[in-house]
Design an enzyme around this catalytic site. Structure first.
Site, PDB file in Angstrom:
ATOM      1  N   SER A   1       1.065  -6.903   2.145  1.00  0.00           N
ATOM      2  CA  SER A   1       1.546  -7.257   0.803  1.00  0.00           C
ATOM      3  C   SER A   1       1.702  -8.757   0.656  1.00  0.00           C
ATOM      4  O   SER A   1       1.817  -9.249  -0.458  1.00  0.00           O
ATOM      5  CB  SER A   1       2.859  -6.542   0.497  1.00  0.00           C
ATOM      6  OG  SER A   1       3.742  -6.674   1.569  1.00  0.00           O
TER       7      SER A   1
ATOM      8  N   HIS B   1      -4.274  -2.901  -1.100  1.00  0.00           N
ATOM      9  CA  HIS B   1      -2.811  -2.953  -1.199  1.00  0.00           C
ATOM     10  C   HIS B   1      -2.284  -1.818  -2.073  1.00  0.00           C
ATOM     11  O   HIS B   1      -2.474  -1.819  -3.295  1.00  0.00           O
ATOM     12  CB  HIS B   1      -2.389  -4.323  -1.767  1.00  0.00           C
ATOM     13  CG  HIS B   1      -0.918  -4.511  -1.862  1.00  0.00           C
ATOM     14  ND1 HIS B   1      -0.301  -5.123  -2.927  1.00  0.00           N
ATOM     15  CD2 HIS B   1       0.078  -4.158  -1.009  1.00  0.00           C
ATOM     16  CE1 HIS B   1       1.000  -5.136  -2.726  1.00  0.00           C
ATOM     17  NE2 HIS B   1       1.258  -4.558  -1.576  1.00  0.00           N
TER      18      HIS B   1
ATOM     19  N   GLU C   1      -4.471  -2.573  -5.260  1.00  0.00           N
ATOM     20  CA  GLU C   1      -5.133  -3.866  -5.407  1.00  0.00           C
ATOM     21  C   GLU C   1      -6.199  -3.979  -4.312  1.00  0.00           C
ATOM     22  O   GLU C   1      -5.874  -3.890  -3.126  1.00  0.00           O
ATOM     23  CB  GLU C   1      -4.128  -5.002  -5.274  1.00  0.00           C
ATOM     24  CG  GLU C   1      -3.150  -5.057  -6.443  1.00  0.00           C
ATOM     25  CD  GLU C   1      -2.036  -6.062  -6.243  1.00  0.00           C
ATOM     26  OE1 GLU C   1      -1.599  -6.653  -7.242  1.00  0.00           O
ATOM     27  OE2 GLU C   1      -1.566  -6.247  -5.095  1.00  0.00           O
TER      28      GLU C   1
ATOM     29  N   ASN D   1       2.654  -8.889  -7.404  1.00  0.00           N
ATOM     30  CA  ASN D   1       3.770  -9.710  -6.941  1.00  0.00           C
ATOM     31  C   ASN D   1       3.728 -11.114  -7.536  1.00  0.00           C
ATOM     32  O   ASN D   1       4.743 -11.803  -7.580  1.00  0.00           O
ATOM     33  CB  ASN D   1       3.800  -9.778  -5.409  1.00  0.00           C
ATOM     34  CG  ASN D   1       4.457  -8.540  -4.837  1.00  0.00           C
ATOM     35  OD1 ASN D   1       5.275  -7.897  -5.504  1.00  0.00           O
ATOM     36  ND2 ASN D   1       4.106  -8.184  -3.620  1.00  0.00           N
TER      37      ASN D   1
HETATM   38  P1  NAI Z   1       6.940   0.900   8.429  1.00  0.00           P
HETATM   39  O1  NAI Z   1       7.807   0.124   9.332  1.00  0.00           O
HETATM   40  O2  NAI Z   1       7.517   2.027   7.646  1.00  0.00           O
HETATM   41  O3  NAI Z   1       5.687   1.463   9.251  1.00  0.00           O
HETATM   42  C1  NAI Z   1       4.914   0.687  10.121  1.00  0.00           C
HETATM   43  C2  NAI Z   1       4.383   1.618  11.187  1.00  0.00           C
HETATM   44  O4  NAI Z   1       3.406   0.899  11.932  1.00  0.00           O
HETATM   45  C3  NAI Z   1       5.454   2.088  12.177  1.00  0.00           C
HETATM   46  O5  NAI Z   1       5.399   3.488  12.278  1.00  0.00           O
HETATM   47  C4  NAI Z   1       5.076   1.388  13.474  1.00  0.00           C
HETATM   48  O6  NAI Z   1       5.368   2.185  14.616  1.00  0.00           O
HETATM   49  C5  NAI Z   1       3.587   1.203  13.320  1.00  0.00           C
HETATM   50  N1  NAI Z   1       3.032   0.082  14.056  1.00  0.00           N
HETATM   51  C6  NAI Z   1       3.521  -1.183  14.158  1.00  0.00           C
HETATM   52  N2  NAI Z   1       2.696  -1.956  14.873  1.00  0.00           N
HETATM   53  C7  NAI Z   1       1.636  -1.163  15.246  1.00  0.00           C
HETATM   54  C8  NAI Z   1       0.448  -1.380  15.980  1.00  0.00           C
HETATM   55  N3  NAI Z   1       0.167  -2.576  16.490  1.00  0.00           N
HETATM   56  N4  NAI Z   1      -0.405  -0.337  16.144  1.00  0.00           N
HETATM   57  C9  NAI Z   1      -0.127   0.881  15.636  1.00  0.00           C
HETATM   58  N5  NAI Z   1       0.989   1.146  14.931  1.00  0.00           N
HETATM   59  C10 NAI Z   1       1.857   0.128  14.726  1.00  0.00           C
HETATM   60  O7  NAI Z   1       6.263  -0.196   7.455  1.00  0.00           O
HETATM   61  P2  NAI Z   1       5.659   0.039   5.989  1.00  0.00           P
HETATM   62  O8  NAI Z   1       6.707  -0.189   4.984  1.00  0.00           O
HETATM   63  O9  NAI Z   1       4.885   1.292   5.983  1.00  0.00           O
HETATM   64  O10 NAI Z   1       4.656  -1.217   5.887  1.00  0.00           O
HETATM   65  C11 NAI Z   1       3.421  -1.235   6.540  1.00  0.00           C
HETATM   66  C12 NAI Z   1       2.546  -2.305   5.912  1.00  0.00           C
HETATM   67  O11 NAI Z   1       2.404  -2.058   4.518  1.00  0.00           O
HETATM   68  C13 NAI Z   1       3.079  -3.735   6.029  1.00  0.00           C
HETATM   69  O12 NAI Z   1       2.001  -4.607   6.175  1.00  0.00           O
HETATM   70  C14 NAI Z   1       3.757  -3.930   4.692  1.00  0.00           C
HETATM   71  O13 NAI Z   1       3.851  -5.291   4.320  1.00  0.00           O
HETATM   72  C15 NAI Z   1       2.804  -3.193   3.770  1.00  0.00           C
HETATM   73  N6  NAI Z   1       3.380  -2.741   2.500  1.00  0.00           N
HETATM   74  C16 NAI Z   1       4.633  -2.216   2.456  1.00  0.00           C
HETATM   75  C17 NAI Z   1       5.162  -1.790   1.252  1.00  0.00           C
HETATM   76  C18 NAI Z   1       6.522  -1.200   1.172  1.00  0.00           C
HETATM   77  O14 NAI Z   1       7.083  -1.123   0.075  1.00  0.00           O
HETATM   78  N7  NAI Z   1       7.096  -0.739   2.281  1.00  0.00           N
HETATM   79  C19 NAI Z   1       4.381  -1.893  -0.002  1.00  0.00           C
HETATM   80  C20 NAI Z   1       3.042  -2.383   0.180  1.00  0.00           C
HETATM   81  C21 NAI Z   1       2.587  -2.828   1.382  1.00  0.00           C
END
Ligand code: NAI
Length: 511
Positions: free
Chosen positions: A126, A147, A159, A197
């Site tokens: 993001s 995104h 996006e 954003n």
């Molecule tokens: P989250 O913390 O809920 O999930 C991330 C997951 O990735 C975790 O289950 C973790 O164990 C896993 N993980 C971390 N490093 C890893 C690796 N090297 N290999 C495999 N698995 C790995 O995070 P979330 O909120 O789902 O965010 C994920 C991505 O999406 C980030 O880049 C975030 O910026 C983006 N994003 C998040 C939004 C939100 O509102 N939460 C909205 C849009 C984008």
């Protein structure tokens, strides 16, 4: 196009199965594609599948999905034991891991080596530049941003973000895949905040400036923006929901990425609240108070009983004064029709182009008994009454009593160029125009982004057309000259279309 994104047996790889990865898995499987998912945390991918099953069963119970469709969607998901398994199977890999550039770069470098040549590598980042995520790949041309928004199954927008080296076929394929997931794709340049954003930099920061300057209380700004303008959520309600900690860090990140562009500047009053732990809902205290997780509604100001003996409406802006007169007639006010007000009349001005009440008053009226009414937006449910310094408190209360006498809400605010609503909406439209001017996205995609990604009632460009580009330009020019700040400088995109009386979606001469 190297890859056929319409192929029936198309496989989506998802790496990182947290909040976002899980949603992406669900919409991909519901879209009929096979999904191979991996998360480095033991058990995380399994619990994501359980969550998806639960969510789909919920839809079945509500009658929104057939049981066999839900079962088939879950059956399309497999869990991989490691990244090589995802890389071997997938046509597109969508990464939704932790938001850290070094970690994402490592992953993409690995995927670049392991995947087949025409496999697309997409990041759900993001805030990180897609071009930087692709920097260590040998084939950066097949890397792009995809995104999604949270919660993915409910938020239709995606996006699609080509990096500087991304091939056009990759962007095209990702828009097709997004549609297969029943999403609405918009395409934007690899630019800080992408579309959504970036547009979002207007609403909360401008509202914060209004409060910081003592113009209005947070609850008043929220009421004006929801009840008069039609925003789904007021800016301070939104801040409390997202959390000041998260919001302020996004604001600062975007502002820094644009090299301290004043248009996007956060306000210090927001930072102070982060330092104090007043994050909002999650800490039980923010702009509002919370008890047992529920917001304590601040009491509405009591309606004064006093009424003016007569009112006189300035004819300076004929269209706006006619709206004020029609309202006052409905409220049963005694309306004077002389060229000048009688000695005891409440004087009402209707500034429409960003003038302060004081600016109009100084020319011809008595500041002790003059108020300004905002006629720019819908004032059936909520009215904004702006008072200059020096107002007689009894006159102010009588005006408040009159404008609230039919049960409508009234916000009595201090003097401001552009009240509350026009200046916030003009700022949103101006930033939308800046995005168009920088060719970050097409006017249609900018508008879609605001409506689907931010739940605004209109996209900034179509909103500008509805309100009139010249009017928006006047408000911004007034704000710019009043504060003498480049924050409010009108976008070249807006200026030219206002001068030429053209719709804001009109492309530049060379496209
Ligand atoms: P989250 O913390 O809920 O999930 C991330 C997951 O990735 C975790 O289950 C973790 O164990 C896993 N993980 C971390 N490093 C890893 C690796 N090297 N290999 C495999 N698995 C790995 O995070 P979330 O909120 O789902 O965010 C994920 C991505 O999406 C980030 O880049 C975030 O910026 C983006 N994003 C998040 C939004 C939100 O509102 N939460 C909205 C849009 C984008």
């Amino acid at each position: 196009m190297a890859l056929d994104p319409n192929r029936e047996d198309f496989v989506i790889g998802v790496i990182g199965t947290g909040a976002m990865g899980r949603g992406i898995m669900q919409v991909a499987a519901q879209g009929g594609m096979r999904v191979v998912a991996y998360d480095e945390k033991a058990g995380a991918a399994e619990s994501a599948v359980q969550e998806i099953r639960r969510a789909l069963n919920g839809l079945v119970e509500k009658g929104r999905l057939e049981k066999n469709e839900a079962d088939a969607a879950v059956a399309r998901i497999t869990i991989a034991e490691g990244i090589p398994q995802v890389a071997a199977a997938a046509d597109v890999i969508i990464e939704a891991i932790i938001e850290r550039l070094d970690v994402k770069q490592n992953l993409f470098e690995t995927l670049d080596d392991l995947t087949k040549e025409d496999c697309i590598l997409a990041s759900n980042t993001s805030s990180l530049p897609v071009t930087a995520i692709a920097a260590r790949c040998k084939r950066p041309e097949r890397v792009a941003g995809m995104h999604f928004f949270n919660p993915v199954p409910l938020m239709k927008l995606v996006e699609v973000v080509p990096g500087l080296k991304t091939s056009p076929w990759v962007t095209e394929a990702l828009t097709v895949i997004a549609r297969r997931m029943t999403r609405v794709p918009v395409v934007c340049k690899d630019s800080p905040g992408f579309i959504v954003n970036h547009i979002g930099r207007a609403y909360v920061p401008e509202a914060a400036r209004i409060v910081a300057e003592g113009i209005a209380e947070p609850a008043d700004v929220d009421r004006i923006m929801t009840e008069a303008v039609g925003m789904r959520m007021g800016p301070f309600t939104l801040l409390d929901l997202i959390g000041a900690d998260v919001s302020v860090s996004v604001m600062e990140s975007l502002w820094n990425q644009f090299y301290c562009e004043p248009m996007y500047a956060p306000h210090p009053i927001l930072k102070a609240r982060v330092s104090g732990g007043l994050y909002g809902r999650k800490t039980g205290a923010g702009w509002y108070a919370y008890e047992d997780g529920k917001r304590v509604e601040p009491p509405r100001p009591e309606l004064p009983t006093a009424r003016p003996s007569s009112v006189w409406v300035s004819p300076r802006h004929p269209g706006e004064s006619a709206k004020a007169i029609a309202l006052l007639q409905r409220l049963g006010a005694t309306i004077e029709d002389g060229d000048r007000p009688s000695p005891n009349a409440l004087c009402i001005v209707t500034p429409t182009s960003g003038d302060c009440a004081s600016e109009i008053v100084q020319q011809e009226l008595d500041p002790k008994r003059t108020v300004a009414l905002d006629t720019s937006f819908n004032f059936e449910k909520h009215r904004t009454v702006m008072v200059p310094p020096g107002i007689d408190p009894a006159v102010r209360d009588a005006a408040h009593g009159l404008f609230g006498s039919d049960g409508a809400g009234v916000s009595v605010i201090n003097d401001s160029p552009g009240f509350v609503a026009p200046r916030i909406v003009a700022h949103i439209i101006n930033i939308g125009c800046q995005i168009a001017q920088q060719k970050i996205a097409s006017p249609a995609d900018i508008d879609l982004g605001a409506k689907l990604g931010l739940s605004y009632p209109f996209g900034p460009l179509e909103w500008g057309d509805q309100l009139g580009a010249s009017w928006v330009l006047e408000i911004l020019e007034e704000l710019e000259s009043f504060y003498n700040e480049p924050r409010y400088r009108p976008s070249p995109w807006l200026k030219r279309r206002a001068w030429l009386n053209l719709p804001l979606a009109t492309p530049d001469g060379r496209g």
